[in-house]
Scaffold this motif. Structure first.
Motif, mmCIF file in Angstrom:
data_model
loop_
_atom_site.group_PDB
_atom_site.id
_atom_site.type_symbol
_atom_site.label_atom_id
_atom_site.label_comp_id
_atom_site.label_asym_id
_atom_site.label_seq_id
_atom_site.Cartn_x
_atom_site.Cartn_y
_atom_site.Cartn_z
ATOM 1 N N THR A 4 0.824 -1.211 0.000
ATOM 2 C CA THR A 4 0.000 0.000 0.000
ATOM 3 C C THR A 4 0.859 1.263 0.000
ATOM 4 O O THR A 4 2.038 1.215 0.358
ATOM 5 C CB THR A 4 -0.914 0.027 1.234
ATOM 6 O OG1 THR A 4 -0.093 0.062 2.414
ATOM 7 C CG2 THR A 4 -1.801 -1.199 1.274
ATOM 8 N N PRO A 5 0.282 2.416 -0.372
ATOM 9 C CA PRO A 5 1.023 3.683 -0.270
ATOM 10 C C PRO A 5 1.351 4.002 1.187
ATOM 11 O O PRO A 5 0.634 3.588 2.106
ATOM 12 C CB PRO A 5 0.037 4.715 -0.852
ATOM 13 C CG PRO A 5 -0.945 3.922 -1.645
ATOM 14 C CD PRO A 5 -1.042 2.594 -0.983
ATOM 15 N N GLY A 6 2.427 4.743 1.385
ATOM 16 C CA GLY A 6 2.834 5.115 2.736
ATOM 17 C C GLY A 6 1.822 6.034 3.402
ATOM 18 O O GLY A 6 1.256 6.931 2.768
ATOM 19 N N VAL A 7 1.568 5.800 4.689
ATOM 20 C CA VAL A 7 0.632 6.616 5.458
ATOM 21 C C VAL A 7 1.271 6.977 6.787
ATOM 22 O O VAL A 7 2.114 6.251 7.308
ATOM 23 C CB VAL A 7 -0.700 5.871 5.711
ATOM 24 C CG1 VAL A 7 -1.428 5.605 4.410
ATOM 25 C CG2 VAL A 7 -0.476 4.564 6.459
ATOM 26 N N ASN A 8 0.857 8.106 7.338
ATOM 27 C CA ASN A 8 1.326 8.498 8.658
ATOM 28 C C ASN A 8 0.308 8.174 9.742
ATOM 29 O O ASN A 8 0.646 8.114 10.924
ATOM 30 C CB ASN A 8 1.654 9.994 8.682
ATOM 31 C CG ASN A 8 2.893 10.307 7.867
ATOM 32 O OD1 ASN A 8 3.945 9.709 8.069
ATOM 33 N ND2 ASN A 8 2.783 11.224 6.929
ATOM 34 N N SER A 9 -0.949 7.997 9.347
ATOM 35 C CA SER A 9 -1.996 7.580 10.278
ATOM 36 C C SER A 9 -3.152 7.053 9.452
ATOM 37 O O SER A 9 -3.134 7.114 8.221
ATOM 38 C CB SER A 9 -2.454 8.749 11.162
ATOM 39 O OG SER A 9 -3.276 9.641 10.427
ATOM 40 N N LEU A 10 -4.179 6.542 10.119
ATOM 41 C CA LEU A 10 -5.372 6.090 9.412
ATOM 42 C C LEU A 10 -6.474 7.138 9.444
ATOM 43 O O LEU A 10 -7.644 6.834 9.251
ATOM 44 C CB LEU A 10 -5.881 4.772 10.002
ATOM 45 C CG LEU A 10 -4.983 3.556 9.774
ATOM 46 C CD1 LEU A 10 -5.702 2.281 10.172
ATOM 47 C CD2 LEU A 10 -4.514 3.465 8.324
ATOM 48 N N THR B 270 -5.122 3.689 1.139
ATOM 49 C CA THR B 270 -4.714 2.678 2.111
ATOM 50 C C THR B 270 -5.850 2.338 3.068
ATOM 51 O O THR B 270 -6.096 1.161 3.372
ATOM 52 C CB THR B 270 -3.483 3.162 2.898
ATOM 53 O OG1 THR B 270 -2.397 3.361 1.987
ATOM 54 C CG2 THR B 270 -3.059 2.149 3.943
ATOM 55 N N CYS B 271 -6.578 3.359 3.534
ATOM 56 C CA CYS B 271 -7.720 3.102 4.412
ATOM 57 C C CYS B 271 -8.781 2.279 3.690
ATOM 58 O O CYS B 271 -9.353 1.340 4.266
ATOM 59 C CB CYS B 271 -8.322 4.426 4.891
ATOM 60 S SG CYS B 271 -7.277 5.332 6.040
ATOM 61 N N GLU B 272 -9.062 2.613 2.450
ATOM 62 C CA GLU B 272 -10.054 1.860 1.687
ATOM 63 C C GLU B 272 -9.627 0.399 1.531
ATOM 64 O O GLU B 272 -10.444 -0.520 1.653
ATOM 65 C CB GLU B 272 -10.268 2.493 0.309
ATOM 66 C CG GLU B 272 -11.032 3.795 0.343
ATOM 67 C CD GLU B 272 -11.596 4.164 -1.016
ATOM 68 O OE1 GLU B 272 -11.875 3.250 -1.805
ATOM 69 O OE2 GLU B 272 -11.757 5.357 -1.281
ATOM 70 N N LEU C 56 0.886 4.747 14.253
ATOM 71 C CA LEU C 56 0.211 3.955 13.230
ATOM 72 C C LEU C 56 -0.140 2.570 13.771
ATOM 73 O O LEU C 56 -1.209 2.026 13.456
ATOM 74 C CB LEU C 56 1.106 3.837 11.994
ATOM 75 C CG LEU C 56 0.523 3.082 10.796
ATOM 76 C CD1 LEU C 56 -0.796 3.684 10.347
ATOM 77 C CD2 LEU C 56 1.526 3.069 9.643
ATOM 78 N N THR C 57 0.729 1.984 14.611
ATOM 79 C CA THR C 57 0.433 0.683 15.210
ATOM 80 C C THR C 57 -0.857 0.729 16.024
ATOM 81 O O THR C 57 -1.681 -0.189 15.960
ATOM 82 C CB THR C 57 1.596 0.227 16.112
ATOM 83 O OG1 THR C 57 2.818 0.260 15.373
ATOM 84 C CG2 THR C 57 1.368 -1.179 16.643
ATOM 85 N N CYS C 58 -1.038 1.810 16.773
ATOM 86 C CA CYS C 58 -2.261 1.955 17.573
ATOM 87 C C CYS C 58 -3.496 2.004 16.686
ATOM 88 O O CYS C 58 -4.522 1.383 16.998
ATOM 89 C CB CYS C 58 -2.167 3.212 18.434
ATOM 90 S SG CYS C 58 -0.971 3.103 19.783
ATOM 91 N N HIS C 59 -3.426 2.751 15.595
ATOM 92 C CA HIS C 59 -4.563 2.820 14.675
ATOM 93 C C HIS C 59 -4.862 1.448 14.079
ATOM 94 O O HIS C 59 -6.021 1.032 13.985
ATOM 95 C CB HIS C 59 -4.271 3.814 13.566
ATOM 96 C CG HIS C 59 -4.514 5.230 13.956
ATOM 97 N ND1 HIS C 59 -4.210 6.285 13.133
ATOM 98 C CD2 HIS C 59 -5.023 5.778 15.080
ATOM 99 C CE1 HIS C 59 -4.529 7.422 13.732
ATOM 100 N NE2 HIS C 59 -5.021 7.132 14.920
ATOM 101 N N LEU C 60 -3.812 0.739 13.657
ATOM 102 C CA LEU C 60 -4.007 -0.583 13.064
ATOM 103 C C LEU C 60 -4.547 -1.568 14.095
ATOM 104 O O LEU C 60 -5.375 -2.431 13.773
ATOM 105 C CB LEU C 60 -2.685 -1.096 12.487
ATOM 106 C CG LEU C 60 -2.142 -0.341 11.271
ATOM 107 C CD1 LEU C 60 -0.726 -0.794 10.945
ATOM 108 C CD2 LEU C 60 -3.042 -0.534 10.057
ATOM 109 N N ALA C 61 -4.090 -1.449 15.336
ATOM 110 C CA ALA C 61 -4.559 -2.365 16.378
ATOM 111 C C ALA C 61 -6.056 -2.239 16.581
ATOM 112 O O ALA C 61 -6.750 -3.225 16.863
ATOM 113 C CB ALA C 61 -3.813 -2.096 17.688
ATOM 114 N N LEU D 291 -11.869 5.269 15.482
ATOM 115 C CA LEU D 291 -11.314 5.732 14.214
ATOM 116 C C LEU D 291 -12.363 6.464 13.394
ATOM 117 O O LEU D 291 -12.078 7.478 12.749
ATOM 118 C CB LEU D 291 -10.759 4.548 13.415
ATOM 119 C CG LEU D 291 -9.314 4.145 13.696
ATOM 120 C CD1 LEU D 291 -8.912 2.986 12.803
ATOM 121 C CD2 LEU D 291 -8.373 5.315 13.489
ATOM 122 N N ALA D 292 -13.591 5.946 13.376
ATOM 123 C CA ALA D 292 -14.655 6.608 12.615
ATOM 124 C C ALA D 292 -14.888 8.020 13.129
ATOM 125 O O ALA D 292 -15.067 8.966 12.345
ATOM 126 C CB ALA D 292 -15.936 5.787 12.696
#
Length: 657
Positions: free
Chosen positions: A61-67, A77-79, A104-109, A196-197
């Motif tokens: 995926t493209p690089g992201v700094n957060s979700l 990336t979110c999609e 970013l780990t927290c968002h993914l978790a 996140l929403a």
């Protein structure tokens, strides 16, 4: 019987420039094979990984700094994470930037998908005197944590063993505060965690949330609308803000707990000296007093590699040797005279012109340029060039970040125009698109400039580049004043100066050459065939090419004082910029251009209209109206500047010897 294999989906996620593409290559055994994500120009790489009886579809995926999406790359990336329902998420991280990693780990978790965390570039982390307690990090999130140096393949076996052991991460900032039970009824009704929403909505991106909800099902989307409308929404919003606050506190505590700074005493003075030299070079390359001389030195080395080795030595071996002595004479003897012979080995023959231009003239130039560009790319020099260029680009309504698409334009203007999407404002994207179309030569064209000019004197190449650069600054400065809108902020991470790995440079060069052979050579043959038809079609005793030359004669012969054959090169330049440049190169090798004429012709072909493919991409990115305005400005501007350069050179007798 073939054993049935289970299929799963693995998505690579990470911040920009953390080595995801290298990890992708290591996992799938091939370099990134890309396609545009539906409805966007953002490229997504896909491949396959086989582990036992499981086949993983690997998505880079493209690089992201957060979700919380702030750009199209982050939106895509979110999609992907929500729409494609991955079985495993592998987060690739820069080990030395642990706080940004853990955000970013927290968002993914919070997505509740099995994860593996890859701490990449641990060698650079250690070189900076940093240690990370990866075992403590693994215990904290309850997920496998792997340390790697992807460029060397270090840690890849551990990663392959960790992927099947991926687990759903623990979310301590929610669980430790008793909020899981309160948020439970609504947390997954949207198809994404409620915190996140809410963050997306707070960021003003409610439309994106609604789009995702609709894509995962209309019934779920209706539940979302009901949830938002209910009287408890304010309560949940307040709780989610509290979760964000708790997440920040958790990040601060975690970074302090797992990161240890220390002074290295590894007993390797040579390695320590290399780190000091790299740090010193890193500072020098981004400071104007030292950075500009270094840039001049880099350009000189590229001139020697591309202009001399590529455009003179290698082109001579292929054009005069392989094609001139063997292939073309052999084909002329083998093919009987007639239409087929004219089509293959005639004046505009597919072999004598199309393949000769593509393979004998352009390929050596492109190869040496790609090698040089790969070294600059792997060394970490290009981001420092962005910082060095920021002051100049600001006068043109841009920031240093715009240097990336402009540099990519030295490879291919068409692809570079697509990458203007990384620029944050519409004003910057339009100005960058204009400058790419106006005066950024693609790799083959730049190589031809260096090679052609080096046939006369190095000062000729410098003159061409200075004239083109001055016009880019002039047009960019005027555009920044005439085009309305704001300029974005310049926030850029600087990687360390590294010693380029020859294997990586060769792999990148090989795949770029594969692209050239697959995409460009057929266009060269098509353009040659068009010229063949124009040459065969006659009207009133004059061929189509003759009519074109006659129409352009007042400009080409009168105003620019070039041979009439240069008109054909300009027309070919619209089909492919590098094809037109190759035509001028051929004229110069035949002795039909003086040094003054070579400079004038190269200035015009560089400032001339973008190639057909680039024009179509401009239409796609900016619309027909703006694309036509850009081309309508560029054509007369190129001939105006070329005529003025011709007048100056002849008036002051420059390069007249």
């Amino acid at each position: 019987m073939t054993e049935a294999r289970e299929r799963k989906k693995l998505i690579l996620v990470g911040n920009p420039n953390v080595g995801k593409s290298v990890i992708f290559h290591r996992l799938t055994g091939r370099y990134a094979v890309v396609s545009n994500y539906p409805g966007t120009t953002v490229e997504i790489s896909r491949g396959e990984l086989r582990l036992g009886n499981v086949i993983y579809e690997v998505v880079d995926t493209p690089g992201v700094n957060s979700l919380v999406p702030q750009s199209e790359d982050e939106r895509v990336t979110c999609e992907l994470l929500l729409r494609e329902s991955p079985d495993v998420i592998v987060q690739v991280a820069d080990a030395k930037n642990i706080r940004r990693t853990l955000l970013l780990t927290c968002h993914l978790a919070e997505l509740g998908v099995p994860m593996v965390l890859v701490l990449n570039m641990i060698d650079e982390m250690h070189d900076r005197g940093i240690d990370i307690d990866s075992e403590a990090l693994s215990r904290l999130f309850h997920i496998p944590v792997v340390e790697t140096i992807a460029t060397y393949g270090h840690g890849m076996r551990q990663l392959l063993r960790a992927i099947p052991r991926a687990t759903v991460p623990r979310v301590p900032w929610v669980e430790e505060n008793g909020m899981r039970e309160i948020l439970g009824p609504l947390e997954h009704v949207r198809g994404v965690p409620l915190p996140l929403a809410i963050e997306w909505m707070e960021a003003g991106d409610a439309g994106f949330v609604q789009t995702i909800e609709q894509r995962i099902g209309s019934s779920r989307a209706q539940k979302v609308q009901d949830a938002i409308a209910c009287h408890e929404c304010a309560l949940h919003r307040s709780l989610c803000k509290e979760i964000v606050h708790q997440r920040e506190n958790f990040l601060n505590r975690t970074v302090q707990a797992i990161r240890r700074n220390h002074t290295r005493t590894d007993g390797h003075p040579e390695r320590h000296r290399h780190r000091q030299i790299a740090a010193l070079m890193g500072r020098w390359t981004r400071q104007p007093m030292t950075g500009i001389p270094i840039l001049i030195g880099v350009l000189f080395l590229m001139y020697e590699l591309v202009g001399r080795l590529g455009a003179q030595v290698l082109v001579g071996l292929l054009e005069d040797g392989l094609f001139g002595r063997y292939l073309i004479p052999w084909a002329e003897r083998l093919i009987p005279p007639g239409l087929i012979a004219d089509l293959l080995v005639g004046r505009y023959g597919l072999l004598s012109m199309g393949l000769t231009y593509a393979i004998a003239i352009i390929l050596p130039v492109v190869t040496t340029f790609f090698l040089a560009f790969g070294v600059l790319e792997d060394s970490g020099y290009l981001p420092r060039l962005a910082i060095l260029a920021d002051r100049v680009l600001r006068r043109m309504g841009l920031t240093g970040k715009a240097i990336l698409p402009l540099i990519l334009g030295l490879g291919c203007d068409t692809m570079a125009t697509l990458t203007t999407r990384i620029l944050p404002t519409a004003k910057e994207r339009l100005i960058a698109t204009l400058l790419l179309a106006l005066g950024i030569p693609c790799s083959a064209q730049l190589g031809v400039i260096l090679g052609m000019a080096s046939g006369f004197t190095p000062a000729a190449a410098v003159t061409v580049l200075l004239v083109v650069a001055s016009q880019l600054v002039l047009v960019g400065s005027l555009s920044s004043k005439l085009i309305g809108g704001q300029r974005g902020d310049f926030i850029f991470e600087i990687p360390p100066i590294r010693r380029p790995l020859i294997a990586n440079v060769l792999v990148k060069t090989w795949y770029r050459l594969k692209w050239f052979l697959a995409e460009v050579v057929p266009l060269f043959l098509l353009a040659t065939f068009v010229l063949f038809l124009l040459d065969r079609l006659t009207l009133n005793g004059r061929s189509g090419i003759g009519w074109i030359e006659a129409g352009l004669r007042p400009l080409v012969v009168g105003w620019l004082q070039l041979p009439a054959g240069a008109a054909t090169a300009f027309i070919m330049g619209f089909l492919r910029r590098d094809y037109g440049a190759a035509g001028l190169f051929d004229l110069a090798r035949q002795g039909q251009l003086t040094a003054q004429q070579a400079i004038v012709s190269l200035v015009v072909i560089t400032l001339f209209v973008p190639c057909l493919a680039n024009f179509l991409v401009i239409v796609k990115e900016q619309g027909w109206k703006r694309a036509l305005v850009i081309v309508g400005f560029i054509i007369p501007f190129a001939f105006l500047v070329g005529g003025l350069v011709n007048w100056v050179l002849r008036t002051f007798q420059l390069f007249a010897g």
